[in-house]
Scaffold this motif. Sequence first.
Motif, mmCIF file in Angstrom:
data_model
loop_
_atom_site.group_PDB
_atom_site.id
_atom_site.type_symbol
_atom_site.label_atom_id
_atom_site.label_comp_id
_atom_site.label_asym_id
_atom_site.label_seq_id
_atom_site.Cartn_x
_atom_site.Cartn_y
_atom_site.Cartn_z
ATOM 1 N N LEU A 77 7.880 9.857 1.031
ATOM 2 C CA LEU A 77 7.179 8.839 0.133
ATOM 3 C C LEU A 77 6.827 7.592 0.946
ATOM 4 O O LEU A 77 6.155 6.884 0.980
ATOM 5 N N ARG A 78 7.682 7.480 2.090
ATOM 6 C CA ARG A 78 7.440 6.330 2.994
ATOM 7 C C ARG A 78 5.991 6.644 3.699
ATOM 8 O O ARG A 78 5.466 5.702 3.969
ATOM 9 N N SER A 79 5.928 7.965 4.164
ATOM 10 C CA SER A 79 4.696 8.224 4.933
ATOM 11 C C SER A 79 3.456 7.764 3.635
ATOM 12 O O SER A 79 2.362 7.450 4.416
ATOM 13 N N GLU A 80 3.477 8.008 2.572
ATOM 14 C CA GLU A 80 2.422 7.910 1.531
ATOM 15 C C GLU A 80 2.411 6.580 1.547
ATOM 16 O O GLU A 80 1.046 5.674 1.398
ATOM 17 N N TRP A 81 3.403 5.587 1.501
ATOM 18 C CA TRP A 81 3.348 4.063 1.622
ATOM 19 C C TRP A 81 2.702 3.345 2.907
ATOM 20 O O TRP A 81 1.915 2.738 2.644
ATOM 21 N N LYS A 82 3.010 4.067 3.917
ATOM 22 C CA LYS A 82 2.521 3.741 5.264
ATOM 23 C C LYS A 82 1.052 4.070 5.155
ATOM 24 O O LYS A 82 0.330 3.069 5.632
ATOM 25 N N ALA A 83 0.536 5.029 4.763
ATOM 26 C CA ALA A 83 -1.005 5.250 4.864
ATOM 27 C C ALA A 83 -1.820 4.283 3.705
ATOM 28 O O ALA A 83 -2.756 3.943 4.059
ATOM 29 N N GLU A 84 -1.132 3.864 2.509
ATOM 30 C CA GLU A 84 -1.743 3.016 1.722
ATOM 31 C C GLU A 84 -1.656 1.620 2.348
ATOM 32 O O GLU A 84 -2.532 0.949 2.149
ATOM 33 N N ILE A 85 -0.739 1.173 2.995
ATOM 34 C CA ILE A 85 -0.329 0.008 3.684
ATOM 35 C C ILE A 85 -1.453 -0.250 4.766
ATOM 36 O O ILE A 85 -2.299 -1.393 4.808
ATOM 37 N N LYS A 86 -1.644 0.859 5.542
ATOM 38 C CA LYS A 86 -2.488 0.712 6.510
ATOM 39 C C LYS A 86 -3.881 0.611 6.032
ATOM 40 O O LYS A 86 -4.803 0.309 7.040
ATOM 41 N N ASN A 87 -4.327 0.997 4.917
ATOM 42 C CA ASN A 87 -5.482 0.970 4.415
ATOM 43 C C ASN A 87 -5.778 -0.543 3.717
ATOM 44 O O ASN A 87 -7.072 -0.596 3.230
ATOM 45 N N SER A 88 -4.970 -1.320 3.569
ATOM 46 C CA SER A 88 -4.875 -2.612 2.818
ATOM 47 C C SER A 88 -5.719 -3.455 3.779
ATOM 48 O O SER A 88 -5.368 -3.742 4.971
ATOM 49 N N ARG A 89 -6.143 -4.590 2.960
ATOM 50 C CA ARG A 89 -6.700 -5.854 3.630
ATOM 51 C C ARG A 89 -5.704 -6.657 4.379
ATOM 52 O O ARG A 89 -5.635 -7.068 5.405
ATOM 53 N N ALA A 90 -4.533 -6.877 3.763
ATOM 54 C CA ALA A 90 -3.610 -7.644 4.298
ATOM 55 C C ALA A 90 -2.893 -7.152 5.485
ATOM 56 O O ALA A 90 -2.481 -7.802 6.625
ATOM 57 N N PHE A 91 -2.594 -5.560 5.476
ATOM 58 C CA PHE A 91 -2.318 -5.118 7.001
ATOM 59 C C PHE A 91 -3.329 -5.372 7.977
ATOM 60 O O PHE A 91 -3.012 -5.825 9.046
ATOM 61 N N HIS A 92 -4.654 -5.191 7.665
ATOM 62 C CA HIS A 92 -5.607 -5.510 8.870
ATOM 63 C C HIS A 92 -5.622 -6.915 9.509
ATOM 64 O O HIS A 92 -5.616 -7.203 10.381
ATOM 65 N N LEU A 93 -5.346 -7.836 8.313
ATOM 66 C CA LEU A 93 -5.422 -9.401 8.653
ATOM 67 C C LEU A 93 -4.175 -9.664 9.449
ATOM 68 O O LEU A 93 -4.336 -10.334 10.700
ATOM 69 N N VAL A 94 -3.014 -9.078 9.177
ATOM 70 C CA VAL A 94 -1.807 -9.380 10.043
ATOM 71 C C VAL A 94 -1.987 -8.516 11.396
ATOM 72 O O VAL A 94 -1.785 -9.255 12.510
ATOM 73 N N ASN A 95 -2.499 -7.305 11.225
ATOM 74 C CA ASN A 95 -2.515 -6.495 12.588
ATOM 75 C C ASN A 95 -3.413 -7.372 13.470
ATOM 76 O O ASN A 95 -3.106 -7.282 14.843
ATOM 77 N N ASP A 96 -4.630 -7.846 13.226
ATOM 78 C CA ASP A 96 -5.671 -8.485 13.917
ATOM 79 C C ASP A 96 -5.101 -9.801 14.523
ATOM 80 O O ASP A 96 -5.123 -9.930 15.840
ATOM 81 N N ALA A 97 -4.294 -10.454 13.787
ATOM 82 C CA ALA A 97 -3.818 -11.565 14.232
ATOM 83 C C ALA A 97 -2.690 -11.279 15.211
ATOM 84 O O ALA A 97 -2.477 -12.057 16.313
ATOM 85 N N MET A 98 -2.017 -10.424 15.156
ATOM 86 C CA MET A 98 -0.824 -10.029 16.091
ATOM 87 C C MET A 98 -1.354 -9.387 17.272
ATOM 88 O O MET A 98 -0.887 -9.797 18.456
ATOM 89 N N VAL A 99 -2.339 -8.506 17.025
ATOM 90 C CA VAL A 99 -2.977 -8.023 18.330
ATOM 91 C C VAL A 99 -3.576 -9.124 19.326
ATOM 92 O O VAL A 99 -3.412 -9.021 20.698
#
Length: 366
Positions: A90-112
Amino acid sequence: MRIRKPSFHLDSFRNIPRIFENDIAICLSSPAVQDILKEASKKHFAPAFQNDRSQFSKSLADQVASTFFKTADKEIALSHIKPTSASEELRSEWKAEIKNSRAFHLVNDAMVDILRQLHPERSVNEISEMTSEAISDATIEAGRSHDLSRPIDAVRGINTVCAYVPLPEGQTDPTEVCTAFWSERSSSTTIKPSGAFLEFLKLTNISTDEWKSAVLEIHDLDLGGELDDDAFTFEIERKQTWETVQQAADDTRPSLIDVEELVYAIDNCPFGFTPLVSFSMPIEEIVHRDWNTPIKVTGGILGLHDFINGSGDPLRFEGEIELSPTISNMMAAGARANDIASVHGFVDQSFKSLVEDITPERGLTM
């Protein structure tokens, strides 16, 4: 809510040793990122306490009831229930969904962006790979804030078999209450009118005179009658004991069962029995009710059951009985070895009862 890319300032990282993992943690702990992760995690959490209606859940409910009746402490009883974690699948499924979300990309871009400035020796791909895992893990962790489940939810709605045991004078442990008898085998003709048995007759609302008359009718034995000169020692003691015992019944209410039925049932209890009234209640009602208030039980099991040897002859009753229980004379009848249900082949329906509180205005009739 409209999610915006968070921003980080180098000032937040000054005067701090440059450790890559620590800098990731600083980014994730910022209020702006925490708000984004909390909002994004609403779809990615599982209740820590869930009732799967399995046999394990029923056993757990029995364990909770048993501890509660022993300690009178709800928190200690519920401590048997441990939180569960989401499966790796289930955690793997959640991670896949999270990494496809807009929120993830905004946070990831800022952190990078900020981590490239703080750690120029690392490649963008290396930084992005590590922040990606950290963000998805942090999002799942943030999901815990949405979990409103409580330990009782893991067993809520499970009907648990409990029992009221009338305690004779001087006894405080319901698990140790058992009838006594003369001779090598207990029966209606050898059972002693001990405190346990007299409390049981009171429970069934059968007088000692009614009991002796039924034994005489069925077995042609007068418990207090004359004896032959060659009578056994126990027969002499039995006569003397029954001659001194007198206990009336309440004429304003019916007996819980027929006295003749009780005679035959006791004949099927060769090692004696624990007197009890057994009924089922949802576990959440057991741990939340005030056991110092009287109750009315309609329908249940009249216990003529030997927990030690796994024998006896419990009887189903359909009438009503009013009880004044306390924690000290209650027990979890399904949480013991040789429990009533498994020994006698009872199903959940056998213990079906209507349990109602008795208001102070109404009072007890017994």
